[in-house]
Every structure is written in C-alpha cells, then in structure tokens.
Scaffold this motif. Structure first.
Motif, mmCIF file in Angstrom:
data_model
loop_
_atom_site.group_PDB
_atom_site.id
_atom_site.type_symbol
_atom_site.label_atom_id
_atom_site.label_comp_id
_atom_site.label_asym_id
_atom_site.label_seq_id
_atom_site.Cartn_x
_atom_site.Cartn_y
_atom_site.Cartn_z
ATOM 1 N N PHE A 163 69.619 42.046 75.490
ATOM 2 C CA PHE A 163 69.166 40.300 75.708
ATOM 3 C C PHE A 163 71.009 39.361 76.941
ATOM 4 O O PHE A 163 70.643 38.404 78.097
ATOM 5 C CB PHE A 163 68.872 39.119 74.805
ATOM 6 N N ALA A 164 71.915 39.675 76.146
ATOM 7 C CA ALA A 164 72.866 38.571 76.888
ATOM 8 C C ALA A 164 73.388 40.035 78.250
ATOM 9 O O ALA A 164 73.406 38.479 78.652
ATOM 10 C CB ALA A 164 74.179 39.391 75.581
ATOM 11 N N ALA A 165 73.253 40.659 77.998
ATOM 12 C CA ALA A 165 72.845 41.195 79.810
ATOM 13 C C ALA A 165 72.859 40.251 80.799
ATOM 14 O O ALA A 165 72.645 40.252 81.420
ATOM 15 C CB ALA A 165 73.422 42.338 79.898
ATOM 16 N N ALA A 166 70.576 40.558 80.265
ATOM 17 C CA ALA A 166 69.942 40.144 80.937
ATOM 18 C C ALA A 166 69.971 38.589 82.101
ATOM 19 O O ALA A 166 69.664 38.111 83.133
ATOM 20 C CB ALA A 166 68.955 40.071 79.896
ATOM 21 N N TYR A 167 70.164 37.450 80.614
ATOM 22 C CA TYR A 167 70.639 36.138 81.487
ATOM 23 C C TYR A 167 71.733 35.987 81.722
ATOM 24 O O TYR A 167 71.984 35.101 83.184
ATOM 25 C CB TYR A 167 70.451 34.948 80.121
#
Length: 574
Positions: A163-167
C-alpha cells in the motif's frame, strides 16, 4: 483468534490513505523531476512541518521509544533527542547552501564536484540507510498487528509495504505530503486517546499497590555505566549527525517555497518530534510498572526479549478494544508516513543520480517515471525482507544512521564547505577507509564479526566500548582532506602528468593549460602523419563558459549535453 473487525478497519484505513494519495497525484502539473520529486518546490510551511514531523515520527520512532524506556530507561533512549537535534543542526549547516544551489537531491553536490560516476557511488550508503529505516518502521507495524489483531507478521508487513509503495507510485511527493498530513493527525489522536486508558487500567495490575513512577523499583530513568560513556556519547553523535544526510530530509527542505520557511521547518519539526516522543515513552514506563502475570488474558512474565511488542501489548491488554484500535491506527499511520518517504527518497536518487545522470542523460520524462516506479517496487521489497527477518525495532532505527554517519556525513560537510579543496581522489579514499574501518569493527546484530578489537573491548558481551564508529567517521574525513591535498599538489606541480595520470579527470583545467602551453599556435602531427594547425582556444573558452562548440559545460544538473558533447569533468579524454 483473528480480529475480523479490526482487520476490516485496517483495510478501510489503507484504502482511504491510498485514495488520498491517488487524489494528491492529480495535482502534478507534469512528469518533470522537480514536480514529482519536490512537488514543484511549492510546499507551504504548515504542510511542510506536518509532513517532516510525520516522516521523522515513524513506527520505529514510536515503538522504538517505548521499547527503549521499557528495556534500558530514559538514559539510553536517545533516538527522540538525537533525531530532533539533527533537524536543527541540519538547518544550521545545510539549508542555505543546498537551496541556493537549487539542488534536487542530496547527491547532486557530489556529482557536480566529482562527476556523475564517482558521486553516484555515494548512493550506496544512502540506500542502506533508507532501507534499514524503512525496515524498522515496517517491523514495528508487523509487531503491532500481530499482537493486537493476531494477523500474521508476514502478511501485515507485506500488505503495508504494498500500500505504501502503491500511493507513492501514484503521485510522488504530492501523494507523500498529503497522506503525511492525514497520518500525523491520526498519530496524535491515537496516542492521546489511548494513553489515559492505559494509565487508568494499569493501576489494578501494578507490581505493588502504591507503586508510582518515582518508586525505586521502576527506575525508568536508567543509568549509564562509566565504561559505557564513550558508547553513549557516540550513539548520540551518530543520531545527530547521522540523522542529517538523508534525502527524505533534504526533499522537504528543497520543496519549500523559501529558504526562511525551510529554517522554520526544521526547528518546528524538531519541537513536535520531541513532543510526540512523550506519550510513546510513557507506554514503556507503564509496561515497567505492570505485573504482567497478574493480567488474566496474558498471565506470564514479559521480558526484554519481547521488547519490540511493548506498545502494542500495552494497547491490547490495558485498553478497551475500540481504544486499542485507535492506538493501532496511530502506529499504522506512523509507519506509512515514514515508509513512503524513505521509499520515495531512495527511488528519486536512483532515478536521477544513477540512472539519468550516470547512464542515460537523454532519457525522456516518461522513461524516468517508469524507472522511478520500478525503483520504488525494488526498494520497498528489499526493506520488507529485512523487516521480516529483524528481531529489534530500536536496533534497526539506530543501525540505519550508522553507515550514513560514518561515510556520508564527512563527505557532505567537505563537499559543501570545502568544495575547492576536495577532489575525486580524496572522495574515493575516504569512502574506502570509512567503509573498511566500519566493517572491521563488526556488527553482531547482522552477523559481521569484530575483526578489530578496539581498546576496552568487552569479551564477555562481545561488544566494542571504544567509539570506533566516530573514529571511522573522523578517519574518513581526515583521509579525504589529506589525499585531496596531496593529489592537488602532485598534479598542479606537474610531479605527475595530468594528461597521463589524472584518470578521474579531477583537474580538467590542468589538461587545458598544458595543451595550450605546448600546442597553442603550433602545428600538431596526427597519428596518420597529417600535419594540421591546432589551437585549444575553443576548449578553454568552453570551460570559461564563453563558447559551447566543442565542450558543453553543465551549469546545473537539470541541463544535459544536447548532442553527446563532452562534459566538463571528463577533460582527461583530451
């Protein structure tokens, strides 16, 4: 038993943060470097303070502070004061020169001075620091979710990383900044809400009925033994000066609208970081005061081997479920706010300073965006792997500053304040000496044997009492100065021919002067035996910035040679 309601809440939170990140990404005006990496240099002071505070107050910061207060006491809880002081010292030393030079990343001054390839080598210690830092915050989240929601550590760390990498991919610094604001608000709400409940409910499980924080058996202050004074001082120096050379810090400093705001940014963020450590440390003190065997749902001793679970365990056992969920939200928000910053900072340096400037100067904006996205995925995966295999959150939070302190700090000081005296020969020598001395000093936590046993070495605990990291850092800086000075003396006095021996191209002006002296106005015979007149005037003029026909001088890192012409630091080719 898995808490399905808590799991659903975490998923909703992650989805909401991802949505904010994607929305923030729509504010990008283009895919240019400054827009993606520095939010167009248009961040205001208020938002800047919130995002820098959220970045520094990560999961490792909160969980690690609670862990340190529980295991060793306040005397050895140096991360909050050390990292807060690093923001102030960083403002004093580097805000003005970095902003005046209009740099985009922390590695830019190195590549301007030493060339793209040598300057790019300094990416490796910066990458190590970022990866350990990201791993520390991800490990803290894994510990929290495992204790409170009984979710597998593997899945909690992995999903959080995704999730952190995605946004971060979605919107660069815009996404990181806006999500940081939301996450800091959640950190404050979660800690402030859960703390009173933890204090109140701990009263029925105290080790003795009238126990207070001032009771001798609590001893939350801790102490430093005389033989550990050197280690204590070194640990603080490591956090203060090793907490400065971080792209995550300079990314915020360089993204603000004015230099004056950048000064205020560092000072105010340092103050808020100290304030945020108070409730986190208080959870560690509460854990010291409680008799864990008397808690019905726990019923056993809680010792230092499980210390990375101090904060989540206090939330689970001493707070109502709904309050514990808000406390978990604080930890989760802290983790995400630091992980995204670390991921973006290393990915930005790789994309700009390694891929573009060192290998693909003509890369298009679209190509660089894809390289940035791939770098984000790789760096996030590496940090995730380390987080899953680490045993101590506090240890990781200290280790991340270690290599940065030894190698990067002296290099950054010299390239900013003595740029006319240093050169590539000093840089490479200092890099090698600092790295070797640090490795030979050992690091048991990651399996490095202690080859050099410095004075005061403790055989029983197999630990170095001598401040060998500071010794390595000082040795690195001194070697840099000595070798740079010797190289300048040797080449400028023609003890060695610059044309033949200046393999790093550290003294391009000597090549030009020598060529002009020997060939200006004379005929030059080529290998083919053809006699032709030659003058080096075009090259000399190009170096002076008056002509660009033969050599293109790159005055800023945003400019690239238009058609393969020679860069200034590569004059050894002539």
């Amino acid at each position: 038993m898995l808490d399905w309601y808590g799991l659903a809440g975490i998923i909703i939170f992650y989805t909401f943060v991802l949505a904010i990140g994607v929305w923030a990404g729509t504010k990008q005006k283009n895919n240019g470097e400054e827009e993606v990496m520095l939010a167009g240099r248009n961040v205001g002071l208020f938002v800047g303070v919130l995002t820098l505070t959220a970045t520094w107050v990560g999961g490792g910061y909160i969980n690690g502070t609670a862990e340190a207060l529980f295991t060793t006491g306040l005397a050895w809880c140096q991360v909050p004061i050390g990292y807060s002081m690093s923001l102030i010292v960083g403002a004093i030393l580097f805000v003005k020169p970095m902003r005046e030079a209009n740099y985009i990343t922390m590695l830019d001054p190195f590549q301007v001075k030493y060339g793209n390839r040598i300057g790019g080598l300094l990416f490796l210690p910066a990458l190590c620091g970022d990866v350990f830092w990201i791993a520390s915050v991800l490990a803290s989240l894994g510990a929290s979710l495992t204790v409170i929601l009984e979710i597998s550590n593997f899945w909690s760390v992995t999903i959080s990383t995704v999730f952190a990498a995605a946004y971060t991919v979605a919107g660069g610094l815009y996404s990181v900044t806006y999500t940081d604001v939301l996450q800091l608000i959640l950190i404050v709400i979660g800690l402030c809400l859960s703390f009173p409940f933890a204090v109140h409910n701990s009263e029925q499980y105290l080790k003795s009925p009238n126990l207070t924080i001032f009771s001798p058996e609590v001893d939350w202050i801790g102490h430093v033994d005389s033989q550990d004074y050197g280690v204590w001082i070194e640990s603080l120096l490591l956090l203060v000066f090793g907490g400065i050379p971080w792209q995550a810090y300079f990314q915020r400093v360089l993204s603000l609208r004015s230099t004056k705001s950048a000064y205020y940014l560092s000072v105010l963020s340092a103050l808020f970081c100290i304030l945020m450590a108070i409730p986190a440390g208080a959870f560690g003190i509460i854990a010291r005061m409680v008799d864990w065997k008397s808690i019905p749902d726990y019923g056993k001793d809680f010792n230092t081997t499980e210390s990375n679970s101090v904060l989540p365990l206090v939330l689970r056992e001493l707070c109502p479920n709904w309050v514990a969920f808000f406390g978990l939200g604080a930890v989760t928000a802290a983790v995400m706010s630091s992980a995204d910053a670390g991921i973006l900072s290393s990915s930005s340096m790789f994309t700009r300073n390694i891929y573009k400037l060192s290998f693909r100067p003509k890369a298009s904006e679209n190509e660089l965006i894809w390289v940035l996205r791939i770098a984000i995925a790789v760096i996030a995966s590496l940090a995730c792997l380390i987080a899953l295999t680490s045993s101590s959150i506090y240890y990781l939070s200290v280790l991340c500053s270690d290599i940065v302190y030894v190698i990067l700090f002296p290099q950054l000081i010299l390239v900013i304040y003595w740029d006319k005296g240093v050169n590539g020969y000093g840089c490479l020598s200092a890099y090698f000496i600092g790295l070797v001395l640090r490795i030979l000093g050992g690091e048991p936590g990651i399996g490095l044997p202690q080859i050099i046993k410095y004075p005061g070495y403790d055989v029983a605990t197999q630990s170095q009492k001598f401040p060998f990291k500071t010794f390595a850092m000082l040795a690195s800086g001194i070697i840099h100065v000595i070798v740079s000075t010797l190289a300048a003396y040797v080449f400028r006095n023609n003890l060695l021919s610059p044309d033949r021996w200046d393999v790093l191209g550290a003294f391009p002006e000597l090549h030009i002067n020598r060529i002009e002296k020997e060939h200006n106005g004379k005929e030059l015979r080529t290998k083919e035996g053809i006699v032709m007149p030659r003058s080096n005037k075009p090259i000399a003029e190009a170096v002076k910035g008056t002509r660009y026909s033969d050599v293109t001088i790159i005055s800023t890192l945003d400019q690239s040679p238009p058609d393969g012409s020679v860069v200034a630091h590569e004059f050894s080719k002539f």
